[in-house]
Enzyme design. Sequence first.
Site, PDB file in Angstrom:
ATOM      1  N   HIS A  38       0.798  -1.411  -0.103  1.00 37.06           N
ATOM      2  CA  HIS A  38      -0.010   0.056  -0.167  1.00 37.06           C
ATOM      3  C   HIS A  38       0.734   1.371   0.057  1.00 37.06           C
ATOM      4  CE1 HIS A  38       0.139  -0.295   4.683  1.00 37.06           C
ATOM      5  NE2 HIS A  38       0.126   1.302   4.336  1.00 37.06           N
ATOM      6  N   SER A  47       3.977   2.158   8.551  1.00 42.24           N
ATOM      7  CA  SER A  47       3.805   1.358   7.474  1.00 42.24           C
ATOM      8  C   SER A  47       4.917   1.092   6.866  1.00 42.24           C
ATOM      9  CB  SER A  47       2.398   1.951   6.413  1.00 42.24           C
ATOM     10  OG  SER A  47       1.389   1.895   7.170  1.00 42.24           O
ATOM     11  N   ASP A  87       1.207  -7.751   2.382  1.00 38.91           N
ATOM     12  CA  ASP A  87       1.335  -6.371   1.877  1.00 38.91           C
ATOM     13  C   ASP A  87       2.845  -5.988   1.856  1.00 38.91           C
ATOM     14  OD1 ASP A  87       0.758  -3.619   1.894  1.00 38.91           O
ATOM     15  OD2 ASP A  87      -0.501  -3.380   3.379  1.00 38.91           O
TER      16      ASP A  87
END
Length: 736
Positions: free
Chosen positions: A89, A658, A227
Amino acid sequence: MRASTIQAIAASLMFAFAGPFNARSHEGMWLPTLLKSIEGDLQSSGLKLSAEDIYSINRSSLKDAIVLFGGGCTAEVISGQGLILTNHHCGFSAITDHSTVENDRLKNGFWAATKADELRNPSLTATFVVRMEDVTERIVPFITSAVEGNEQARRDLVAQLSKTIIDEAVAGTHYKAVVRPFNYGNSYYLIVTETFRDVRLVGAPPASIGKYGGDTDNWMWPRHNADFSLFRIYAGPDGKPSDPSDANVPFAPRHVLPISLEGVKEGDFAMIFGFPGQTQRYLTSYAVEYVQEEQDPARIAMRTASLGVIDAAMASSDRLRLMYADKQAGISNAWKKWIGQRRGLKELRTLEVKRAYEEAYNTKAMELVKPEYAQALVTLKAAYGDYVPFAIARDLYVEMVFYGPELLRFADAFKDLIEQQEVLRKDGKIGAEATKLLQAAEAHFAAHDPQVEKRVMKALLPIYRQHMPAHLLPDALPAKDLSQKGHWYAWVDELYARSAFTDLERLRKALRKPSPGALKRLAKDPGYKLARSFQQAFLNKVKPAHAQLSDRIEGAMRTYVKGMMELYPEKNYWPDANSTLRLSYGKVEGSAPRDGVSFLHYTTLDGVVEKHIPGDAEFDLPQRLIDLYRAKDFGRYGVDGSMPVCFTSSLHTTGGNSGSPVLNGRGELIGLNFDRSWESTMSDIQFDPDKCRNICVDARYILFLIDKFAGAGHLVAEMNLVERDGPRTINLPIHR
């Protein structure tokens, strides 16, 4: 409230705020320069390294493998050839930019067979921290009483003092530097950085793997997606940052993270190193009440409405799916977080806890004859009473203009052409400006569908009108609320039918020959007038008051937080996250977030396949992965016939973490952070060690997918892998 209750809640909050080190609590995002002060606790918790091994300015250390990826994620160096790992992402925009309906790399994945196949990303950067230095004593003593109480004057003075420090720090180098405030300006740090401007896409799994579970699983545990994505940093031939060029070479890093094949087990020490974006642990009850009762409900309602439109559009065609994939991801991520945050704040009784703490704080301030600290809370209460209408107006403006119908930003971009046309004609620049805007219009209509945008406008306007203070509304909106009987729909239909900014051909005609008459018609265009009205309402009615009240709050918060540290000196304090390099530590562990609910700390490929729904947008799987699963062909990455996928740990994380590496006590990569559990989303404001868990992709699943699924073993061959049965470093054979 009884005194005993107040004391109990206050004690609870002090534990949550800044309790002493112990085995239970793992709250804290520690500046790497301060790790020596907690080195003993780190090592007793399981760290095998020294603080100098993690952060050093004299030799290679872990910090030299940690990257600020773009402007809001973290990445880490995993090969001596500049290969970096981050989240899918985080790389989503780059992957989408390189995708078309004919060559859909977002859907099908991408793996560069050679370095020549790696894809450039013109605006993507990778930034390393060279060093951090506490410069508080070079700033705070020189902030005169003349500027206290005037936040803008204080900022200007700090900027002057900082410039001298920055100039000294970067003199004779290619580095950049900034001086950042911490604890609301009670302390300041110099941060020297090195930014690389040639960052290329190397590999990404299909979205059906990298975004497996979609919005349904987002913020949830158990989790089963991989991810991750791979990029490579390129430097000039001299090893220094350079603009993208064929002459550039793979960057030679100062430190490379080894990757552990040992895996994780319950109770293992874990730490995370990255760039967390923002926490708000010191918020007062007045701020929490606004977030919980005003801000989150309004933003959730706006995004729920827009997602209803966008999700339906994306499901209707591949063209719209690619067109809106990036925007949908940006809207949905925060939307689901806010839902969980509001629930978590209520479950933890954060508002009551804050009020009780503030009462105890006031009492202690008066007992110690520190009335200025008690007065700070009086100031904050009054300021928030005035602030809330302007704060909600600003939040709604952001939701409408930056996350709502694109017409509002697009049309406003024509302001200079329309309102400065006489100056542009006089300077001979009118044609160039019109050409630039025509190119922007072509790109806009290639990326946005007018019918979808119209439906978004219809969905959001009634909600915006409902929550927006009436005296702060844009003048171009009808004075009367049109929510009854769907009358907003008719108003929006007429707007989109009449506006040239919703019709590319009409706009082309006006811009190819930008005559005074054509521009006069654009000035009267209802789409342009609405866009300008939103901007003018914000700039004239909202922004000045919002800025003034924010300054009042900032100054009072500086005193309030200083009071905390002086009134309760026995506690350990860490400054709120602000996108600077931080380390958090805890352990690998599951959770029991609600009554009757207990979660293991790991998931496997069994769960991935169990969730599989053929043809489903969120839970479909590539046949290749299913075949590998059925054959139990996991290579050396599986464990006893099973393939680990994700795990949870009690690390304190937030947005910006992230893509951060999750490391074991030896500094080896064991996982890639990508999310928090839904029960953890309030942790930016209040951390609960029993509930809060970050979610990571197991490093072994990443390697399995690169090697066995994608057949990109040449990338694995670059990495330093540490076997389960010993600490030796190996290169695995390439699988074809």
